[in-house]
Design an enzyme around this catalytic site. Structure first.
Site, mmCIF file in Angstrom:
data_model
loop_
_atom_site.group_PDB
_atom_site.id
_atom_site.type_symbol
_atom_site.label_atom_id
_atom_site.label_comp_id
_atom_site.label_asym_id
_atom_site.label_seq_id
_atom_site.Cartn_x
_atom_site.Cartn_y
_atom_site.Cartn_z
ATOM 1 N N CYS A 50 0.829 -1.209 0.000
ATOM 2 C CA CYS A 50 0.000 0.000 0.000
ATOM 3 C C CYS A 50 0.860 1.253 0.000
ATOM 4 O O CYS A 50 1.822 1.355 0.757
ATOM 5 C CB CYS A 50 -0.928 -0.007 1.216
ATOM 6 N N CYS A 56 -0.108 5.957 7.310
ATOM 7 C CA CYS A 56 -1.407 5.525 7.831
ATOM 8 C C CYS A 56 -1.224 4.666 9.077
ATOM 9 O O CYS A 56 -0.351 3.795 9.125
ATOM 10 C CB CYS A 56 -2.142 4.738 6.753
ATOM 11 N N CYS A 59 -1.976 0.092 9.562
ATOM 12 C CA CYS A 59 -1.072 -1.059 9.465
ATOM 13 C C CYS A 59 0.308 -0.696 10.012
ATOM 14 O O CYS A 59 0.769 0.429 9.833
ATOM 15 C CB CYS A 59 -0.911 -1.513 8.009
ATOM 16 N N CYS A 134 -6.510 0.700 -0.266
ATOM 17 C CA CYS A 134 -6.458 0.023 1.028
ATOM 18 C C CYS A 134 -6.357 -1.475 0.790
ATOM 19 O O CYS A 134 -7.183 -2.053 0.079
ATOM 20 C CB CYS A 134 -7.683 0.341 1.883
ATOM 21 N N GLN A 237 -16.888 -10.093 14.422
ATOM 22 C CA GLN A 237 -15.493 -10.453 14.235
ATOM 23 C C GLN A 237 -14.975 -9.696 13.014
ATOM 24 O O GLN A 237 -15.685 -9.486 12.045
ATOM 25 C CB GLN A 237 -15.346 -11.957 14.038
ATOM 26 N N PHE A 264 -20.730 -13.527 27.296
ATOM 27 C CA PHE A 264 -20.394 -12.378 26.448
ATOM 28 C C PHE A 264 -20.712 -12.761 24.995
ATOM 29 O O PHE A 264 -19.904 -12.618 24.092
ATOM 30 C CB PHE A 264 -18.913 -11.990 26.591
ATOM 31 N N GLU A 284 -25.611 -12.052 27.477
ATOM 32 C CA GLU A 284 -25.074 -10.827 26.882
ATOM 33 C C GLU A 284 -25.640 -9.598 27.595
ATOM 34 O O GLU A 284 -26.821 -9.561 27.940
ATOM 35 C CB GLU A 284 -25.423 -10.777 25.388
ATOM 36 N N ASP A 330 -16.072 -14.995 25.192
ATOM 37 C CA ASP A 330 -15.350 -14.079 24.312
ATOM 38 C C ASP A 330 -15.538 -12.670 24.865
ATOM 39 O O ASP A 330 -16.301 -11.865 24.322
ATOM 40 C CB ASP A 330 -15.889 -14.196 22.877
ATOM 41 N N CYS A 356 -9.218 -11.152 22.518
ATOM 42 C CA CYS A 356 -8.592 -10.175 21.628
ATOM 43 C C CYS A 356 -7.465 -9.437 22.347
ATOM 44 O O CYS A 356 -6.961 -8.429 21.847
ATOM 45 C CB CYS A 356 -9.631 -9.179 21.116
#
Length: 400
Positions: A50, A56, A59, A134, A237, A264, A284, A330, A356
């Site tokens: 890119c 940017c 990334c 992108c 996701q 969750f 949830e 999660d 995550c």
């Protein structure tokens, strides 16, 4: 004159690291950094695909080859486990989502120099990189960049708008925040933008909450073939590819379980994947996600019981947990400290923990292991390709 330094690995924030611990931005393992700061590329340094890379903030690792990316994702997870002295029976090869697969993103729009700029922000800055290409976004999302720029070019004055884009069953869901709409001309321009780009939905938030102004048919996202209503701004996701990897792990590791708690649970990503062979409780805190999951389960006649419950303030207690063969969770980046403290003392045979954030996961994992669980499988997952953001799937089995 000091000697040149060879880069050995990539650190957590994306810098290359030499043997003496010195960090060098934009380097890959095998690169050599001379005393004047010049870089001689090694075998793992590739040309970034890119034109915006290096400016940017979307990334950090486009200069690294595939092997380095896999090693980076793996080391982020294993280093977190090592810090907590966790042993893993089986470390699975890292899974990386391919280029142009990100199905959700937030773009920023601002008037700069008399023309709108649309894109991600520069690293560590509020300045917007006016996106011309992108390599991470799904083509359906990137196709809106030019249209957003064109629509905003008709406006004068200062503005700072966020565009939240998500790819749904019906197409792109676009939610615009902080965009004032006054008068017939601006309203018609907005509707023309939605119609011309065949949006699934256009939502405005002018400070009073999201309001759909264009939605030809109800917007859904399907999980394991079950369409679920998609409230604006709901969690997905990052890639469909990454979701498939996480779901495949969960299904395989909980195969044979008859009663599962999905904590969750969001819209039901894992609940609907497991509901073919098991009865699932989906807990949830977000009310709109809870109702979406509940309605979808009822309409599809799937054995998913949706529960509205804030697991941070009111985690499942031991007598509730002990009813289940297995648990999948999660949680957000903060982890699930209080719920894990109860799970660690439960009789649940198998726990699949999706995370995550390797750091909060390792803290919670250490608590499970301390109380008799074994970390049987660990799978690093890189959904956010070329970024330093890493996810994982893990399986804990009750000892004895």
């Amino acid at each position: 004159m000091s000697e040149s330094k060879t880069i050995l690995r990539v650190a957590a924030k994306g810098d290359g690291v030499a043997a003496d611990g010195a960090h060098f931005k934009g380097t890959a393992p095998g690169d050599t950094v001379a005393s004047d700061g010049s870089i001689a590329r090694g075998p793992h340094h590739v040309t970034p695909p890119c034109r915006h890379f290096g400016v940017c903030g979307g990334c950090q690792l486009q200069h690294c080859d595939e092997e380095t990316l896999r090693d980076f994702v793996t080391s982020r997870v294993t280093n977190a486990a090592l810090k907590e002295q966790l042993d893993v029976d089986e470390l699975l090869p890292a899974h990386l989502s391919p280029p142009r697969s990100r199905r959700r993103a937030t773009l920023h729009i601002a008037n700069a120099g008399g023309r709108p700029q649309v894109g991600f922000r520069e690293a560590g800055s509020h300045k917007i990189v006016d996106m011309q290409e992108c390599e991470i976004l799904r083509p359906e999302l990137f196709a809106l960049v030019g249209s957003l720029r064109q629509m905003m070019a008709r406006r004068s004055g200062r503005y700072a708008v966020d565009a939240e884009l998500s790819l749904t069953d019906q197409g792109v869901d676009c939610a615009l925040k902080n965009l004032p709409v006054e008068g017939l001309a601006q309203t018609e321009a907005l509707l023309d933008f939605a119609k011309d780009n065949e949006l699934a939905r256009l939502t405005l938030d002018q400070g009073y909450g999201p309001e759909a102004v264009w939605e030809p048919e109800p917007v859904t996202v399907s999980f394991s073939g079950i369409p679920v209503s998609f409230p604006s701004g709901s969690f997905l996701q990052a890639t469909a590819d990454g979701e498939r990897a996480l779901v495949a792990d969960t299904r395989a590791w909980l195969d044979g379980s008859k009663l599962v708690a999905d904590l969750f649970s969001g819209l039901g990503t894992f609940a609907f994947a497991l509901a073919g062979t098991a009865k699932v409780l989906a807990a949830e805190a977000a009310r709109d996600a809870h109702f979406a999951c509940k309605s979808a389960a009822s309409f599809a006649n799937r054995p998913v019981h949706s529960m509205h419950r804030d697991l941070f303030r009111n985690p499942l207690q031991l007598d509730e947990l002990n009813r289940f063969d297995a648990v999948v969770l999660d949680p957000p980046r903060a982890g699930a400290k209080d719920q894990i403290a109860l799970l660690a003392h439960s009789d649940v045979a198998r726990i699949v923990y999706i995370s995550c954030n390797p750091s909060s996961w390792a803290r919670d994992a250490a608590q499970l292991v301390k109380e008799g669980y074994r970390l049987e499988k660990l799978h690093p997952v890189g959904q956010f390709r070329w970024s330093t953001h890493v996810e994982l799937a893990s399986l804990f089995v009750k000892a004895g």
